[in-house]
Design a protein around this motif. Structure first.
Motif, PDB file in Angstrom:
ATOM      1  N   GLN A 173       0.909  -1.092   0.533  1.00 29.22           N
ATOM      2  CA  GLN A 173      -0.116   0.152   0.084  1.00 29.22           C
ATOM      3  C   GLN A 173       1.031   1.125   0.049  1.00 29.22           C
ATOM      4  O   GLN A 173       0.306   2.104  -0.877  1.00 29.22           O
ATOM      5  CB  GLN A 173      -0.787   0.088   1.518  1.00 29.22           C
ATOM      6  CG  GLN A 173      -1.862  -1.209   1.208  1.00 29.22           C
ATOM      7  CD  GLN A 173      -3.168  -1.183   2.252  1.00 29.22           C
ATOM      8  OE1 GLN A 173      -2.463  -0.824   3.762  1.00 29.22           O
ATOM      9  NE2 GLN A 173      -4.151  -1.066   2.254  1.00 29.22           N
ATOM     10  N   VAL A 174       1.505   1.114   0.585  1.00 27.36           N
ATOM     11  CA  VAL A 174       2.489   2.256   1.379  1.00 27.36           C
ATOM     12  C   VAL A 174       3.682   3.261  -0.817  1.00 27.36           C
ATOM     13  O   VAL A 174       3.363   3.830  -1.501  1.00 27.36           O
ATOM     14  CB  VAL A 174       4.095   2.357   1.700  1.00 27.36           C
ATOM     15  CG1 VAL A 174       4.865   2.956   1.017  1.00 27.36           C
ATOM     16  CG2 VAL A 174       3.579   2.198   3.053  1.00 27.36           C
ATOM     17  N   ALA A 175       3.502   1.609  -1.546  1.00 27.75           N
ATOM     18  CA  ALA A 175       4.182   1.712  -2.507  1.00 27.75           C
ATOM     19  C   ALA A 175       3.499   2.185  -3.941  1.00 27.75           C
ATOM     20  O   ALA A 175       4.080   2.949  -4.040  1.00 27.75           O
ATOM     21  CB  ALA A 175       5.195   0.799  -2.761  1.00 27.75           C
ATOM     22  N   MET A 176       2.000   1.669  -3.869  1.00 27.90           N
ATOM     23  CA  MET A 176       0.855   1.970  -4.577  1.00 27.90           C
ATOM     24  C   MET A 176       0.814   3.561  -4.016  1.00 27.90           C
ATOM     25  O   MET A 176       0.793   4.139  -5.003  1.00 27.90           O
ATOM     26  CB  MET A 176      -0.532   1.677  -4.779  1.00 27.90           C
ATOM     27  CG  MET A 176      -0.333  -0.001  -4.865  1.00 27.90           C
ATOM     28  SD  MET A 176      -1.604  -0.852  -4.029  1.00 27.90           S
ATOM     29  CE  MET A 176      -1.512  -2.661  -5.508  1.00 27.90           C
ATOM     30  N   TYR A 177       0.790   4.325  -2.488  1.00 31.04           N
ATOM     31  CA  TYR A 177       1.600   5.539  -2.593  1.00 31.04           C
ATOM     32  C   TYR A 177       1.512   6.029  -3.010  1.00 31.04           C
ATOM     33  O   TYR A 177       1.692   7.560  -3.638  1.00 31.04           O
ATOM     34  CB  TYR A 177       0.840   5.528  -0.806  1.00 31.04           C
ATOM     35  CG  TYR A 177       0.800   7.117   0.079  1.00 31.04           C
ATOM     36  CD1 TYR A 177      -0.499   7.498  -0.149  1.00 31.04           C
ATOM     37  CD2 TYR A 177       1.936   7.610  -0.305  1.00 31.04           C
ATOM     38  CE1 TYR A 177       0.177   9.176   0.574  1.00 31.04           C
ATOM     39  CE2 TYR A 177       2.221   9.100   0.508  1.00 31.04           C
ATOM     40  CZ  TYR A 177       0.657   9.351   0.290  1.00 31.04           C
ATOM     41  OH  TYR A 177       1.012  10.933   0.916  1.00 31.04           O
ATOM     42  N   LEU A 178       3.284   5.591  -2.815  1.00 30.98           N
ATOM     43  CA  LEU A 178       4.020   6.454  -3.773  1.00 30.98           C
ATOM     44  C   LEU A 178       4.360   6.625  -5.337  1.00 30.98           C
ATOM     45  O   LEU A 178       4.417   7.961  -5.385  1.00 30.98           O
ATOM     46  CB  LEU A 178       5.352   5.879  -2.815  1.00 30.98           C
ATOM     47  CG  LEU A 178       5.765   6.134  -1.243  1.00 30.98           C
ATOM     48  CD1 LEU A 178       7.472   5.673  -1.210  1.00 30.98           C
ATOM     49  CD2 LEU A 178       5.760   7.890  -1.243  1.00 30.98           C
ATOM     50  N   ILE A 199       7.927   6.874   5.128  1.00 30.85           N
ATOM     51  CA  ILE A 199       7.373   7.763   3.720  1.00 30.85           C
ATOM     52  C   ILE A 199       7.761   8.725   3.592  1.00 30.85           C
ATOM     53  O   ILE A 199       8.570   8.628   2.204  1.00 30.85           O
ATOM     54  CB  ILE A 199       5.739   7.774   3.360  1.00 30.85           C
ATOM     55  CG1 ILE A 199       4.796   7.198   3.920  1.00 30.85           C
ATOM     56  CG2 ILE A 199       5.504   8.929   2.510  1.00 30.85           C
ATOM     57  CD1 ILE A 199       3.705   6.453   4.488  1.00 30.85           C
ATOM     58  N   ARG A 200       8.795   9.917   4.221  1.00 33.30           N
ATOM     59  CA  ARG A 200       9.610  10.720   4.418  1.00 33.30           C
ATOM     60  C   ARG A 200      11.319  10.469   3.856  1.00 33.30           C
ATOM     61  O   ARG A 200      11.392  10.660   2.762  1.00 33.30           O
ATOM     62  CB  ARG A 200       9.164  11.817   6.024  1.00 33.30           C
ATOM     63  CG  ARG A 200       8.046  12.401   5.555  1.00 33.30           C
ATOM     64  CD  ARG A 200       8.257  13.285   7.006  1.00 33.30           C
ATOM     65  NE  ARG A 200       6.757  13.705   6.908  1.00 33.30           N
ATOM     66  CZ  ARG A 200       6.081  14.842   6.661  1.00 33.30           C
ATOM     67  NH1 ARG A 200       7.516  15.464   5.460  1.00 33.30           N
ATOM     68  NH2 ARG A 200       5.378  15.559   7.037  1.00 33.30           N
TER      69      ARG A 200
END
Length: 466
Positions: free
Chosen positions: A407-412, A457-458
């Motif tokens: 999900q983090v990768a999709m968000y980025l 994420i940062r």
């Protein structure tokens, strides 16, 4: 000038009049000027002259002023020229771009006849067709490309490599085509008589389709299978073409069985190629798969130092080298292009190169570079950060240890690339765009309540941006 041109034209007609090549060339030139535009035609194709013609191999030489022009015209317009001549119906199947010399100029044009009858030779690629700077010595290595470089050297060496095919993947402008040129040049140096074929996947498809239409598929297959080194660039463009994929599969199977060497490049790993035949995928992944990752800061600095060493005046100060290395991160090709632009402007205007000048000249390139982060890079960065296999980004597993990094990768990917939601979903294992929307909303909410995730994420953003 007009009188000289008329003399040359008469000389060409005297030599080629009985073959129809002169009138065919006149018609082809009209079509080319219409298709590519007057400016490009006048600059590159208008000066091209007819050279010698071999009636046995059906090969026509086209003469230009320099080796540089021959390489450029061949790379930019070679396929278009070849198809135009084949469609002209005058017996030309292949063309060669050559530098005109005293012995090849229009005054001594002749139709070459072979003394001994033999079938048309398999077209080969010689080292002279490759840009001199695209050799192994001119390829600067670092952690991001060392495996691909070493594998390419092994594939080009005199000893039979322990693997074939070699599959090199990486983003645009990272050096894949450079390595293909280097492999071919090095291989031809020790095996000049061995047939070598180099083509893009797009050209492979075009030639296969044209062979079917002309009922010449057997000749096409024979030409491919005679190669001892086959190099295919940008194989991702062959995906989705059923009959072409089938022929490509048979070709690589036959070549591998015969001990030939095969090198393929793509913009992504084999398992991420969409709509490609599973049998081809298995064959391509069965040799050695080597990736070229985006150049890190140290490699970008090393590349610029190499170029500065041979650039001459005006000198490029360390501050400008550092600015370029930190600002142009998208790919090596654009980094070198930015350096060349500065040096060329300085040489043409006599102006010295300083940091302020570089920042002004390259403002657009810096802004463009900052936007070109790929989904593949994001997937790899997130997988490494969360210590999972990169393949999990495309898997169907829903375990929290996998789902959250995905999900983090999709968000980025949504925030840092121009890819659409459906495109992102397809890259993440063929998921629906609604899954991407859910992932983006989930991470946005969690960033507000979870400082640790926000810090992750940062950190990933900083890493991806430089």
């Amino acid at each position: 000038m007009k009188d000289k041109a008329a003399v040359v034209e008469r000389q060409v007609m005297e030599v080629h009049g009985d073959t129809g090549l002169d009138s065919a060339w006149a018609a082809i030139r009209v079509g080319l000027r219409r298709d590519i535009g007057a400016r490009m035609f006048d600059q590159w194709l208008k000066p091209v002259q007819l050279g010698s013609y071999c009636s046995e191999s059906l090969t026509l030489d086209l003469l230009v002023a320099s080796d540089f022009t021959a390489n450029f015209v061949s790379g930019q317009f070679g396929d278009r020229l070849r198809m135009a001549w084949r469609s002209a119906g005058v017996g030309v199947r292949e063309i060669r771009l050559r530098r005109a010399t005293e012995s090849t100029g229009p005054r001594v044009l002749e139709v070459v006849r072979n003394e001994v009858e033999a079938p048309a030779p398999v077209p080969t690629v010689s080292a002279a067709n490759f840009l001199p700077r695209h050799d192994f010595d001119g390829f600067v290595t670092g952690d991001s490309n060392r495996l691909a470089f070493s594998a390419a050297q092994a594939m080009a060496g005199e000893a039979t490599p322990r693997f074939s095919p070699l599959f090199i993947h990486g983003g645009t402008g990272q050096g894949k085509t450079h390595l293909l040129h280097a492999i071919a040049a090095a291989f031809c140096a020790h095996s000049p008589a061995a047939p070598v074929l180099y083509m893009s996947a797009e050209r492979f498809m075009m030639e296969f389709v044209n062979a079917m239409r002309a009922n010449e598929t057997m000749a096409f297959k024979a030409r491919l299978r005679a190669a001892r080194l086959l190099l295919i660039d940008d194989i991702q463009f062959i995906a989705g073409k059923g009959s072409t994929q089938e022929e490509f599969l048979h070709t690589i199977n036959d070549l591998i069985d015969s001990g030939a060497r095969i090198v393929v490049t793509a913009d992504r790993a084999p398992q991420m190629l969409e709509s490609i035949d599973a049998r081809i995928l298995s064959r391509l992944a069965g040799g050695l798969v080597a990736d070229i990752r985006p150049a890190d800061l140290d490699l970008r600095l090393a590349i610029l130092e190499t170029k500065r060493a041979v650039a001459g005046d005006p000198p490029v100060p360390d501050a400008v080298i550092d600015f370029l290395a930190r600002s142009i991160r998208s790919n090596v090709r654009e980094l070198e292009g930015a350096f060349n632009k500065l040096v060329a402007y300085g040489q043409l205007t006599g102006r010295s190169i300083d940091l302020e000048f570089a920042q002004g000249m390259l403002a657009d390139a810096v802004r463009a570079s900052a936007r070109r982060i790929t989904v593949d890079e994001i997937q790899k960065a997130c997988a490494a950060h969360y210590r999972i296999d990169a393949a999990e980004m495309r898997s169907k597993r829903r375990a929290r240890a996998v789902a959250r990094p995905r999900q983090v990768a999709m968000y980025l990917a949504k925030k840092m690339t121009p890819r659409s939601l459906p495109e992102i979903g397809r890259i993440f294992g063929g998921r629906d765009h609604s899954t991407v929307i859910h992932a983006v909303r989930t991470i946005e909410q969690l960033r507000e309540s979870n400082p640790e995730l926000d810090a992750d994420i940062r950190a990933l953003q900083r890493q991806l941006e430089g």
